[in-house]
Design a protein around this motif. Structure first.
Motif, mmCIF file in Angstrom:
data_model
loop_
_atom_site.group_PDB
_atom_site.id
_atom_site.type_symbol
_atom_site.label_atom_id
_atom_site.label_comp_id
_atom_site.label_asym_id
_atom_site.label_seq_id
_atom_site.Cartn_x
_atom_site.Cartn_y
_atom_site.Cartn_z
ATOM 1 N N PRO A 392 35.182 -27.341 27.762
ATOM 2 C CA PRO A 392 33.951 -26.944 28.457
ATOM 3 C C PRO A 392 32.690 -27.526 27.814
ATOM 4 N N PHE A 393 32.622 -27.494 26.467
ATOM 5 C CA PHE A 393 31.437 -28.032 25.809
ATOM 6 C C PHE A 393 31.358 -29.546 25.989
ATOM 7 N N ASP A 394 32.481 -30.231 25.825
ATOM 8 C CA ASP A 394 32.488 -31.688 25.954
ATOM 9 C C ASP A 394 32.086 -32.103 27.368
ATOM 10 N N THR A 395 32.479 -31.337 28.362
ATOM 11 C CA THR A 395 32.107 -31.663 29.741
ATOM 12 C C THR A 395 30.585 -31.672 29.903
ATOM 13 N N GLN A 396 29.896 -30.797 29.173
ATOM 14 C CA GLN A 396 28.441 -30.719 29.284
ATOM 15 C C GLN A 396 27.737 -31.832 28.511
ATOM 16 N N VAL A 397 28.243 -32.188 27.339
ATOM 17 C CA VAL A 397 27.513 -33.154 26.497
ATOM 18 C C VAL A 397 28.107 -34.552 26.554
ATOM 19 N N HIS A 398 29.170 -34.754 27.319
ATOM 20 C CA HIS A 398 29.786 -36.075 27.413
ATOM 21 C C HIS A 398 28.769 -37.102 27.890
ATOM 22 N N THR A 400 26.101 -38.014 26.465
ATOM 23 C CA THR A 400 24.723 -37.721 26.092
ATOM 24 C C THR A 400 24.506 -38.137 24.645
ATOM 25 N N LEU A 463 21.435 -32.213 23.955
ATOM 26 C CA LEU A 463 21.442 -30.901 24.593
ATOM 27 C C LEU A 463 20.351 -30.783 25.648
ATOM 28 N N GLY A 465 19.776 -33.196 27.614
ATOM 29 C CA GLY A 465 20.261 -33.974 28.748
ATOM 30 C C GLY A 465 20.006 -35.458 28.704
#
Length: 638
Positions: A392-398, A400, A463, A465
């Motif tokens: 879940p975390f990697d999906t958000q910061v991939h 970036t 973080l 974006g």
């Protein structure tokens, strides 16, 4: 072979006192002066120095590219670089740092030090060693000359298909990248084979596996990772070249190919590559800490097992680079677990180092400062690594800047800081002179401070974006202050490296004389003069423990019996290092250089015509025949 004290003699040395013995060995092992000698030498120390100097030159060039990128990104809608040139520069920066600096420089240090650390007179397959350097140099020159001619690769250092395939990457830029991979991986594989054989079969008598220096252990594990991981990237780059030049469809879904196959092949190599870079640095740290703590390392066995465990677990992590490609969730869970499990051996090593320092009497010289910086920054990089191992975390910061910050903390904190400490530590061994402690501390604080000020804010940018791989950004985005701060902080980092390079260049000529063992270290490379003679050791040392120079500080046991009129090394058994044979070591030869030239012509020609593989193999075959043609003496037969 016979064992005796350092004053012992045998039938082969009856008429030779030590000065005469050293003179005879110097004549046998010398590199001839002039151009022919420079091209034909097989001395591992000369080749190791060349590798180190060349790798640091590529580091400097890569740093220039990094500063150009930061200049472009300091302000929104900057016009320092256009999109095409920026794509070339960020591709060149990544490819240069990973393939021309990080992996080669670690192997370079090993090429120089491992034969000295295990007490032998040259590396195994010394002519292959010479060939590997020329091939590495050719690959680096190919990449940078292409960049100068506006043919530099522009598809990222990872060259994802289909963007690097024939449909979207016209011209020869992607082919330059793919063929550079061939050069550098052939070189790395050659060195890995040499190191494995040297470590297994040329250790000093008595240096059983449980007495090997930890740096040697780290290079043994690293070499096996190279041998098992690098064929994957060679298969990938060769398949890409075939798709582009011959018309195959390995990565074309319309014809039954698979674009995700590229990512599997690339990252099956790419993540073990992190440990190909990291494990030698770990070995350097495990060697330097006991020296400056003034006591043997805490729990030698635990450190060895942690190295081996890391080498095994390294092959179970690659999919965490691919969590957003739509893979099955169960598979992603497995790779999340393995990505977190590899933190265990890393933690074991950190606690062993801290225990060594805690129970010792630390002397805070420049090398130890870089070691401490490594521990701090690598812990931060390791913590963010556990974070991105979570789907879940990697999906958000991939994709970036959080990921940019993470891998720079791992690669610079986990590899470059120990490497800089190792340069200060082994510089007197290589040059016979000390680097400046004052300049070293200035370099340390500038590099350590500049690094953290540059890369830690990138976590926040990620973080917020900010995506990776963009050449500009819009004024209405909230990244103004941090981007400018990062670019200004990079100047501090560059200033630190300038101090380091200037100090190294000055000290090589004008540094204080070091003596043979200025750090009072325990390992065998310090048992010979600094810098070492062409033959490394007048008599082969005999080892009775894992810290030989501390356990027998006055008189080192030696083995005698090697001839002085031809090049010979001692071959020992794999586990216990009992002497079992005397083996001829190849003399200087020009044929590895000609073989590298012929191979270079064939590989570069093949970028433009597949027929180059056919016709170009002819001069390669001629060079190899000259290399291996029987010449009548054992020293000329390999």
């Amino acid at each position: 072979m016979k064992d005796g004290r350092s004053r012992a003699r045998d039938a082969r040395e009856t008429d030779l006192e030590r000065p005469a013995l050293e003179a005879a060995l110097a004549e046998t092992w010398r590199t001839p002066p002039g151009l022919w000698g420079a091209l034909a030498t097989v001395d591992h120390k000369i080749i190791g120095r060349r590798y180190i100097f060349t790798a640091f030159a590529f580091l400097a060039l890569g740093g220039v590219l990094a500063m150009l990128m930061r200049l472009q990104l300091a302000q929104p809608e900057a016009r320092v670089l256009g999109p095409d040139r920026y794509n070339q520069i960020f591709t060149m920066h990544g490819a240069n740092m990973m393939f021309l600096f990080a992996v080669p420089v670690m192997e370079a240090v090993a090429v120089y030090l491992v034969p000295l650390m295990v007490g032998t007179r040259n590396i195994a397959f010394p002519r292959l060693n010479a060939f590997s350097y020329w091939i590495y140099l050719a690959g680096g020159l190919l990449l940078w000359i292409a960049f100068a001619l506006d043919m530099g690769p522009d598809v990222g250092w990872f060259a994802y298909v289909p963007l690097s395939g024939p449909q979207y990457a016209a011209g020869k830029r992607a082919d330059i990248w793919a063929q550079m991979i061939t050069f550098t991986e052939v070189s790395a594989l050659a060195v890995a084979v040499e190191l494995v054989v040297t470590i297994f079969k040329q250790r000093a008598p008595g240096m059983s596996l449980d007495r090997m220096p930890l740096f040697v252990w780290s290079m043994l594990v690293t070499s096996f990772i190279i041998i098992m991981a690098m064929p994957a990237i060679m298969v990938a780059s060769t398949s890409l070249i075939l798709d582009r030049l011959v018309g195959t469809h390995f990565f074309n879904p319309a014809e039954g190919g698979d674009v995700v196959l590229w990512q599997h092949l690339f990252w099956f190599f790419g993540h073990p590559e992190v440990y190909i870079i990291f494990l030698p640095a770990v070995g350097m740290v495990s060697t330097m800490i006991p020296t400056f703590a003034r006591r043997p390392v805490f729990s030698y066995l635990a450190l060895v097992m942690a190295l081996i465990a890391t080498g095994i677990l390294a092959f179970g992590l690659w999919v965490h680079h691919m969590f957003v490609t739509g893979l099955p969730r169960l598979g992603e869970s497995f790779f999340t677990a393995s990505s977190m499990a590899i933190a265990v051996p890393a933690g074991v090593q950190i606690f062993c180092w801290l225990a060594t320092l805690w129970d010792g009497r630390p002397v805070f010289k420049t090398p130890l400062l870089f070691v401490i910086a490594f521990i701090v920054t690598f812990v931060i990089g390791g913590l963010t690594g556990v974070m991105v191992a979570s789907v879940p975390f990697d999906t958000q910061v991939h994709d970036t800047y959080f990921v940019v910050a993470h891998f720079h903390y791992v690669l610079i904190g986990g590899a470059v800081f120990p490497l800089l400490g190792a340069v200060y530590y082994w510089f007197p061994k290589i040059t016979g002179r000390m680097m400046s402690e004052t300049a070293g501390k200035w370099a340390f604080w500038l590099i350590f401070g500049g690094f953290n000020l540059t890369f830690f804010p990138m976590h926040i940018l990620g973080l917020q974006g900010m995506p990776r791989r963009i050449y500009t950004w819009q004024p209405d985005l909230p990244w103004h202050g941090l981007n400018l701060f990062v670019s200004l902080s990079a100047v501090i980092l560059v200033a630190g490296f300038l101090v380091f390079f200037i100090d190294a260049i000055r000290s090589a000529r004008h540094g204080l004389p070091a003596g043979d063992n200025p750090w009072n270290a325990a390992t065998l490379e310090w048992a010979t003069s600094s810098p070492p003679p062409p033959y490394n050791f007048a008599r082969i040392p005999v080892v009775r423990g894992s810290n030989p120079l501390w356990e027998t500080p006055d008189v080192l046991l030696v083995a005698t019996g090697l001839r002085t009129d031809r090049r010979e090394v001692v071959v020992t058994t794999l586990a216990s290092a009992r002497p079992e044979a005397r083996e001829a070591s190849p003399r200087n030869s020009i044929w590895p250089f000609w073989a590298a030239i012929a191979t270079t012509i064939m590989l570069i020609w093949s970028i433009f015509s597949p027929w180059a593989v056919v016709w170009g193999s002819i001069p390669v075959a001629i060079a190899l025949i000259g290399w291996f043609w029987p010449k009548g003496t054992p020293e000329d037969e390999s």
